[in-house]
Design an enzyme around this catalytic site. Structure first.
Site, mmCIF file in Angstrom:
data_model
loop_
_atom_site.group_PDB
_atom_site.id
_atom_site.type_symbol
_atom_site.label_atom_id
_atom_site.label_comp_id
_atom_site.label_asym_id
_atom_site.label_seq_id
_atom_site.Cartn_x
_atom_site.Cartn_y
_atom_site.Cartn_z
ATOM 1 N N PHE A 151 0.798 -1.222 0.000
ATOM 2 C CA PHE A 151 0.000 0.000 0.000
ATOM 3 C C PHE A 151 0.830 1.271 0.000
ATOM 4 O O PHE A 151 0.349 2.332 -0.399
ATOM 5 C CB PHE A 151 -0.930 0.026 1.224
ATOM 6 C CG PHE A 151 -0.218 0.308 2.530
ATOM 7 C CD1 PHE A 151 0.078 1.608 2.920
ATOM 8 C CD2 PHE A 151 0.171 -0.729 3.360
ATOM 9 C CE1 PHE A 151 0.742 1.874 4.113
ATOM 10 C CE2 PHE A 151 0.828 -0.471 4.554
ATOM 11 C CZ PHE A 151 1.118 0.836 4.931
ATOM 12 N N LYS A 175 -1.121 -7.507 -9.115
ATOM 13 C CA LYS A 175 -2.140 -7.575 -8.058
ATOM 14 C C LYS A 175 -1.809 -6.465 -7.069
ATOM 15 O O LYS A 175 -0.962 -6.619 -6.203
ATOM 16 C CB LYS A 175 -2.101 -8.939 -7.361
ATOM 17 C CG LYS A 175 -3.434 -9.386 -6.734
ATOM 18 C CD LYS A 175 -3.927 -8.489 -5.623
ATOM 19 C CE LYS A 175 -3.137 -8.656 -4.350
ATOM 20 N NZ LYS A 175 -3.691 -7.800 -3.235
ATOM 21 N N GLU A 178 -5.126 -4.169 -1.940
ATOM 22 C CA GLU A 178 -6.553 -3.857 -1.894
ATOM 23 C C GLU A 178 -6.834 -2.546 -1.158
ATOM 24 O O GLU A 178 -7.932 -1.992 -1.271
ATOM 25 C CB GLU A 178 -7.330 -5.000 -1.228
ATOM 26 C CG GLU A 178 -6.943 -5.326 0.195
ATOM 27 C CD GLU A 178 -5.758 -6.272 0.317
ATOM 28 O OE1 GLU A 178 -5.567 -6.831 1.407
ATOM 29 O OE2 GLU A 178 -5.021 -6.448 -0.672
ATOM 30 N N SER A 228 5.674 -6.879 4.186
ATOM 31 C CA SER A 228 6.248 -7.193 5.494
ATOM 32 C C SER A 228 7.075 -8.470 5.421
ATOM 33 O O SER A 228 6.898 -9.302 4.518
ATOM 34 C CB SER A 228 5.141 -7.362 6.532
ATOM 35 O OG SER A 228 4.392 -8.544 6.271
ATOM 36 N N CYS A 283 9.878 1.271 3.596
ATOM 37 C CA CYS A 283 10.861 0.283 4.036
ATOM 38 C C CYS A 283 12.242 0.888 4.215
ATOM 39 O O CYS A 283 13.133 0.236 4.766
ATOM 40 C CB CYS A 283 10.910 -0.894 3.064
ATOM 41 S SG CYS A 283 11.300 -0.457 1.369
#
Length: 491
Positions: A151, A175, A178, A228, A283
Site C-alpha cells: 500500500f 495484483k 486492496e 512485510s 521500508c
C-alpha cells in the site's frame, strides 16, 4: 459506489467475485471505491494468466528494440498526467502531494532505465572456444510473471518490475494492494493505450486468495513482492516450492548513526525527513537513531527542535509535512508500540498519539513521536513500527554502534552521518545492510542500481531495478555450434 473492474485480455471486465472491500481515504474515512475480494477472485487470476500466456507467445518474438518503444509511450503518458495521478495517490494512501509526485518520478526513472534493455539483455559470444566451435549465451524471457505490491507506494514499486518484464519479452500480471487499488486503475488507463498484444499486461484485484492463486498457478514463472517480512517469507517459501523464481522484499528496522563530527543542522533535517516522510510507512524509513558520544546532547536537542515544528494534516492541503497512516488498525497498532516502549523504560520527548486535525477528525493521524533511551534488550528496539516514531539511543563509540547495527534481524538500510572519510569507509565496509547511506537519510538506490536488502529484509537472489531486474526476468541459454567445412555451401 464504483466497484472496481479487472483489466484482463485488454478489456475492463467485472470480477467473478461479488464480495468487496471499501477503499478508504485515510485522512477522512470517505469511501473512494469498492474493490473485489474473496475466494472467487481466483477465477480472475486464472483468466488473467491465460490471457498473459497467449500474449506472451506473440510478444516474446517481437524484436527488443520494438518492445521498448511502448515504454517511451508509457513514460510520456505518465509525465503528462503527473498531477492527476499524484492526487489519487494522496487520496488513497495518505501521503503528501509532494511525496506522491516524488514517487511518480521514481517510477518514471525505472521506465527510462528499462528503455536500455536492448543493451542490458545482450548476451555473450566466444568464437573458436574450441577448434571450429563457437559458443554463445543468450537471454530469453521466462514467460508469465506476476507482481504483488504493497500500500505504501501505489505507483513506484510496480515500476521496479513492470517495465523490465515487458521489455525483456514477458507477460505480466499485477495484483495491487486492496487498500490502494485506484492508482493502478489510473495507470492501466495509460497501459490500455499502448501498442502491445491484448492480454500482455493484466490487472487483478483481491487479497490472499488472489495471491495464493498466483503462487500456485503453473503458468506463472516468476513473482515479485514487496511487503512485510512474515508475508515475504510466505511468498518466497510457497512460490519457490511451486518451482517459481521469487524476489520478495520484506520489512526493516533501519538504524542511523550520528557521529560528533557530523554537520548537525544538515543531519537533523535529513534524519527528520527520513523518519517522518510518508508518515514512516516506507521500508527505508529511519527508525533507530544512534548518537555517538553526544555528551552535550547537541544532536538530540537539534533533532527535537527540528521534529516538533513538522505539520501533520491532509496531504492535499498546503504546508503539510506529514499525512495520516493507512488504516485505523495501523494507528492503533503504532500507538500500542509507543506505549510498549514507554512500559519498557523509554522516555517520551514528543508524543503524537492524541492528534486531531480540524476538518478531518476521523482520520488516522499521528503526529511525530520521539522515544528516548529505548531499551536495547527489549522488544520495541527489534520491532518494525512502520509509523512516525523515532527511537533515540546513545552509544560511546562507532564500534559499539556498528555492533548494534549488525546484531539486528533486518538488513535493508543503515546510514551514517559524519565529517570523516575514514569513519564513512569503515561503516560502509562493515555495516551488514544492503543499502548504505553516508550523510544520506534515505539510501534509496536510483533505478540504475538494484534495490538491495539483506537478512530478513529480502528473500531471493536478484532484486528489483536495473541489471538485477533484467536478469530476473530472463533465463540464460547457452548455444554451442560447430559447422564443419564439408557442410558449408560453396560460393
Amino acid at each position: 459506489m464504483n466497484i472496481l473492474k479487472n483489466y484482463i485480455g485488454g478489456e475492463w471486465i467485472e470480477s467473478n467475485s461479488k464480495e468487496t472491500l471499501d477503499v478508504l481515504n485515510p485522512a477522512s474515512q470517505d469511501i473512494l471505491a469498492k474493490v473485489p475480494f474473496g475466494p472467487d477472485t481466483v477465477k480472475d487470476v486464472m483468466s488473467a494468466t491465460a490471457s498473459a500466456s497467449k500474449a506472451y507467445n506473440e510478444w516474446r518474438n517481437v524484436p527488443v528494440i520494438k518492445r521498448v518503444q511502448v515504454l517511451y509511450q508509457l513514460k510520456s503518458l505518465i509525465e503528462t498526467n503527473v498531477e492527476s495521478l499524484a492526487e489519487i495517490i494522496t487520496k488513497e494512501s495518505g501521503k503528501t502531494f509532494a511525496e506522491s509526485k516524488g514517487e511518480i518520478q521514481r517510477a518514471i526513472e525505472n521506465i527510462e532505465v528499462a528503455c536500455g534493455t536492448p543493451m542490458l539483455m545482450a548476451g555473450d559470444f566466444i568464437e573458436d572456444i574450441a577448434s571450429g566451435i563457437d559458443e554463445m549465451m543468450i537471454r530469453q524471457p521466462v514467460g508469465v510473471c506476476a507482481c504483488i505490491t504493497p500500500f505504501n507506494f501505489p505507483s513506484m514499486i510496480v515500476f521496479w518490475f513492470l517495465p523490465y518484464a515487458i521489455a525483456t519479452g514477458n507477460g505480466f500480471i499485477i495484483k495491487p494492494s486492496e487498500k490502494v487499488p485506484l492508482t493502478m486503475m489510473k495507470i492501466f488507463e495509460f497501459i490500455d493505450q499502448l501498442d502491445i498484444p491484448k492480454g500482455l499486461v493484466n490487472l487483478v484485484h483481491g487479497g490472499k486468495d488472489s495471491v495464493d492463486a498466483i503462487l500456485e498457478h503453473p503458468e506463472i514463472k516468476a513473482i515479485s513482492f514487496v511487503g512485510s517480512t512474515p508475508v515475504a517469507r510466505y511468498i518466497y517459501s510457497k512460490g519457490t516450492s511451486n518451482g517459481k523464481r521469487v524476489q520478495a522484499q520484506g520489512g526493516a528496522k533501519n538504524p542511523v548513526v550520528v557521529l560528533p563530527d557530523a554537520d548537525i543542522e544538515m543531519s537533523t533535517r535529513i534524519i527528520a525527513d527520513s523518519v517522518y516522510g510518508c508518515a514512516g510507512q516506507r521500508c527505508l524509513a529511519a527508525s533507530t537513531i544512534i548518537t555517538v558520544d553526544d555528551q552535550s546532547r547537541k544532536i538530540k536537542e537539534a533533532l527535537y527542535e527540528t521534529v516538533k515544528g513538522r505539520t501533520t494534516g491532509y496531504g492535499l492541503d498546503q504546508g503539510v509535512d506529514m499525512g495520516p497512516v493507512i488504516t485505523a488498525d495501523s494507528k492503533t497498532r503504532i500507538e500500542g508500540l509507543i506505549q510498549k516502549g514507554i512500559d519498557e523504560g523509554a522516555n517520551v520527548l514528543l508524543d503524537g498519539r492524541k492528534t486531531s486535525i480540524s476538518g478531518y477528525e476521523k482520520g488516522n493521524f499521528l503526529a511525530p513521536t520521539i522515544l528516548e533511551n529505548v531499551a536495547l534488550d527489549k522488544e520495541l528496539i527489534r520491532t518494525e513500527i512502520f509509523g512516525p516514531v523515532m527511537s533515540l539511543i546513545s552509544m560511546n563509540t562507532v564500534e559499539d554502534a556498528l555492533s548494534f547495527v549488525n546484531s539486528g534481524n533486518y538488513g535493508n538500510m543503515a546510514c551514517l552521518f559524519t565529517g570523516s572519510g575514514a569513519s564513512a569507509r569503515k561503516f560502509r565496509n562493515e555495516a551488514n545492510a544492503g543499502n548504505i547511506g553516508i550523510n544520506i537519510g534515505v539510501a534509496a538506490p536510483m533505478a540504475q542500481f538494484p534495490f538491495s536488502g539483506w537478512k530478513d529484509s529480502f528473500f531471493g537472489d536478484l532484486h528489483g531495478q536495473g541489471k538485477h531486474a533484467i536478469e530476473f526476468f530472463t533465463q540464460t541459454k547457452v548455444v554451442i555450434e560447430r559447422w564443419p567445412k564439408k557442410w558449408s555451401r560453396k560460393f
